[in-house]
Design a protein around this motif. Structure first.
Motif, short mmCIF file in Angstrom:
data_model
loop_
_atom_site.label_atom_id
_atom_site.label_comp_id
_atom_site.label_asym_id
_atom_site.label_seq_id
_atom_site.Cartn_x
_atom_site.Cartn_y
_atom_site.Cartn_z
N GLN A 128 1.17 -0.74 -0.11
CA GLN A 128 -0.07 0.50 0.39
C GLN A 128 0.89 1.47 0.19
O GLN A 128 0.37 2.10 -0.61
CB GLN A 128 -0.98 0.18 1.11
CG GLN A 128 -2.62 -0.82 0.92
CD GLN A 128 -2.85 -0.86 -0.30
OE1 GLN A 128 -3.16 0.74 -0.56
NE2 GLN A 128 -3.44 -1.64 -0.74
N TYR A 131 1.48 1.55 -3.34
CA TYR A 131 0.34 2.21 -4.04
C TYR A 131 0.69 4.14 -4.62
O TYR A 131 0.41 4.70 -4.91
CB TYR A 131 -0.73 1.76 -3.55
CG TYR A 131 -2.03 2.43 -4.46
CD1 TYR A 131 -2.53 2.03 -6.13
CD2 TYR A 131 -2.83 3.12 -3.35
CE1 TYR A 131 -3.22 3.05 -6.38
CE2 TYR A 131 -3.62 4.29 -4.24
CZ TYR A 131 -3.54 3.94 -5.41
OH TYR A 131 -4.11 4.84 -6.24
N PHE A 132 0.30 4.36 -2.79
CA PHE A 132 0.17 5.80 -2.40
C PHE A 132 1.50 6.50 -2.64
O PHE A 132 1.01 7.57 -2.86
CB PHE A 132 -0.40 6.06 -1.06
CG PHE A 132 -1.40 4.99 -0.55
CD1 PHE A 132 -2.49 6.65 -1.40
CD2 PHE A 132 -1.74 4.47 -0.15
CE1 PHE A 132 -4.19 5.95 -0.65
CE2 PHE A 132 -2.76 3.81 -0.03
CZ PHE A 132 -4.13 5.06 -0.27
N ALA A 136 0.18 6.05 -7.03
CA ALA A 136 -1.34 7.26 -7.30
C ALA A 136 -1.61 7.54 -8.43
O ALA A 136 -1.20 8.49 -9.04
CB ALA A 136 -2.04 7.89 -5.96
N GLN A 138 -3.00 10.24 -8.31
CA GLN A 138 -3.03 11.68 -7.84
C GLN A 138 -2.62 11.21 -6.41
O GLN A 138 -2.93 10.32 -5.98
CB GLN A 138 -4.71 12.45 -8.29
CG GLN A 138 -5.83 11.59 -6.57
CD GLN A 138 -7.06 11.88 -7.64
OE1 GLN A 138 -6.96 12.19 -8.47
NE2 GLN A 138 -8.03 12.46 -6.31
N PRO A 139 -2.33 12.93 -6.35
CA PRO A 139 -1.88 12.80 -4.90
C PRO A 139 -2.79 12.34 -3.76
O PRO A 139 -3.42 12.52 -3.74
CB PRO A 139 -1.15 14.12 -4.76
CG PRO A 139 -1.10 14.49 -5.83
CD PRO A 139 -1.87 14.17 -6.74
N GLU A 140 -2.55 11.47 -2.33
CA GLU A 140 -3.02 10.67 -1.58
C GLU A 140 -2.10 11.70 -0.29
O GLU A 140 -1.69 10.46 0.27
CB GLU A 140 -4.02 9.38 -1.73
CG GLU A 140 -4.63 9.23 -3.47
CD GLU A 140 -6.21 10.11 -3.07
OE1 GLU A 140 -6.31 10.21 -2.03
OE2 GLU A 140 -6.37 10.16 -3.81
N PRO A 141 -2.05 12.23 0.35
CA PRO A 141 -1.34 12.40 1.17
C PRO A 141 -1.39 11.87 2.30
O PRO A 141 -0.62 10.84 3.09
CB PRO A 141 -1.29 14.11 1.10
CG PRO A 141 -1.85 14.72 0.67
CD PRO A 141 -3.35 13.64 -0.32
N GLY A 143 -3.24 8.87 2.98
CA GLY A 143 -2.99 7.69 2.10
C GLY A 143 -1.55 7.71 2.57
O GLY A 143 -0.57 5.67 3.10
N LYS A 251 -6.54 2.06 -11.37
CA LYS A 251 -7.63 2.92 -11.58
C LYS A 251 -8.91 2.09 -11.92
O LYS A 251 -10.40 2.50 -11.49
CB LYS A 251 -7.34 4.06 -11.98
CG LYS A 251 -8.30 5.51 -11.84
CD LYS A 251 -8.78 6.92 -12.30
CE LYS A 251 -9.51 7.88 -12.19
NZ LYS A 251 -10.83 6.71 -12.92
N THR A 254 -10.31 -0.33 -9.87
CA THR A 254 -11.21 -0.07 -8.74
C THR A 254 -12.49 0.60 -8.66
O THR A 254 -13.56 0.58 -8.12
CB THR A 254 -10.16 1.93 -8.16
OG1 THR A 254 -9.30 0.85 -7.23
CG2 THR A 254 -11.22 2.02 -6.94
#
Length: 271
Positions: A128, A131-132, A136, A138-141, A143, A251, A254
């Motif tokens: 994970q 992944y993050f 990802a 787009q940025p997922e801070p 996560g 994506k 998902t």
């Protein structure tokens, strides 16, 4: 049952179904450590072969690695998921206990505990974080922060264990070392500085010098996710392309399976 294409069909002996991703290298390393003759069959994820009917007959979950062992009497055994595959290889081929402890001994249960730790905690957290931090779209801070932190915590647990033991489960290499190694060896790709954990780093440096590890890391192609490889400024094109492809693929999966969260009465109490 779907018919396996002739070029993907198992041959007599051990057949490993894999792809140039993290988990399948566990099996090639184990086989090389035991000097087993094996047939490596590449499953092309870019063409969706892992979701084909024929591969679903080997692994219904569509992931790798998997194996088919065609025995001398013509019978065969199919196993999927890397932990189960490692235990099968040890059970069938490690009669001298080069990468395992005898079933039922204290060492066996320690080995199984740490193998389970990798499957249930270390691998998923590092995955994970990858992944993050890397895939990802787009940025997922939060996560990224959450799973990088958990990966660091788990490496701290591993470091403490290796401060008192030459190998993870005791005095010998086991399938637990092989399973955990491939994620620790990919720490930078997950966003973790493995030098923070000196006992893990020393253990990694020791394992990567073993001929079986060196050979296994070349099958089917040289391993791409080591710290040295991912940090090479002159070889970034494959990683740029991989990250774009993986982001789109993840994506898409998902979006296919996304649904509204099933509500419970306590919803939003934490916000």
């Amino acid at each position: 049952m779907a018919t396996i294409p002739p070029e993907k069909a198992p041959k007599p002996g051990l057949n490993i179904y894999g792809f140039a991703s993290v988990n399948p290298y566990k099996l090639s390393i184990a086989a090389e450590e035991l000097s087993i003759t094996y047939n490596y069959i590449s499953v092309d994820m870019s063409k969706g072969e892992n979701f084909s009917e024929w591969f679903a007959s080997i692994n219904p979950n569509g992931r790798m690695p998997a194996l088919i062992h065609v025995k001398e009497d013509g019978t065969s055994v199919t196993v999927f998921e890397s932990g189960a595959c490692l235990l099968y290889i040890a059970s069938e081929f490690d009669k001298e206990y080069k990468i395992s402890y005898p079933v039922g001994t204290p060492g066996y249960w320690t080995q199984l505990s740490w193998l389970s730790w990798q499957i249930a905690g270390y691998g998923p957290a590092m995955g994970q974080a990858c992944y993050f931090n890397r895939y990802a779209p787009q940025p997922e801070p939060f996560g990224a922060r959450r799973y990088t932190a958990e990966s660091r915590r788990l490496n701290h647990v591993l470091d403490k264990q290796l401060s008192t033991s030459p190998f993870i489960a005791g005095d010998r290499l086991t399938v637990a070392d092989i399973a955990i190694f491939i994620f620790a060896y990919s720490a930078t790709w997950a966003g973790v500085n493995i030098n923070e954990f000196p006992h893990v780093k020393a253990w990694l440096d020791k394992l990567v010098q073993r001929p079986g590890f060196q050979k296994g890391l070349q099958i089917p192609v040289p391993y791409m996710f080591s710290d040295e490889a991912v940090c090479n400024p002159d070889a970034q094109e494959p990683y740029n392309n991989m990250r774009k492809y993986a982001a789109q693929m993840i994506k898409g999966t998902t979006d296919k399976w996304a649904a509204d969260v099933v509500p419970v009465p306590s919803d939003h109490a934490n916000y």
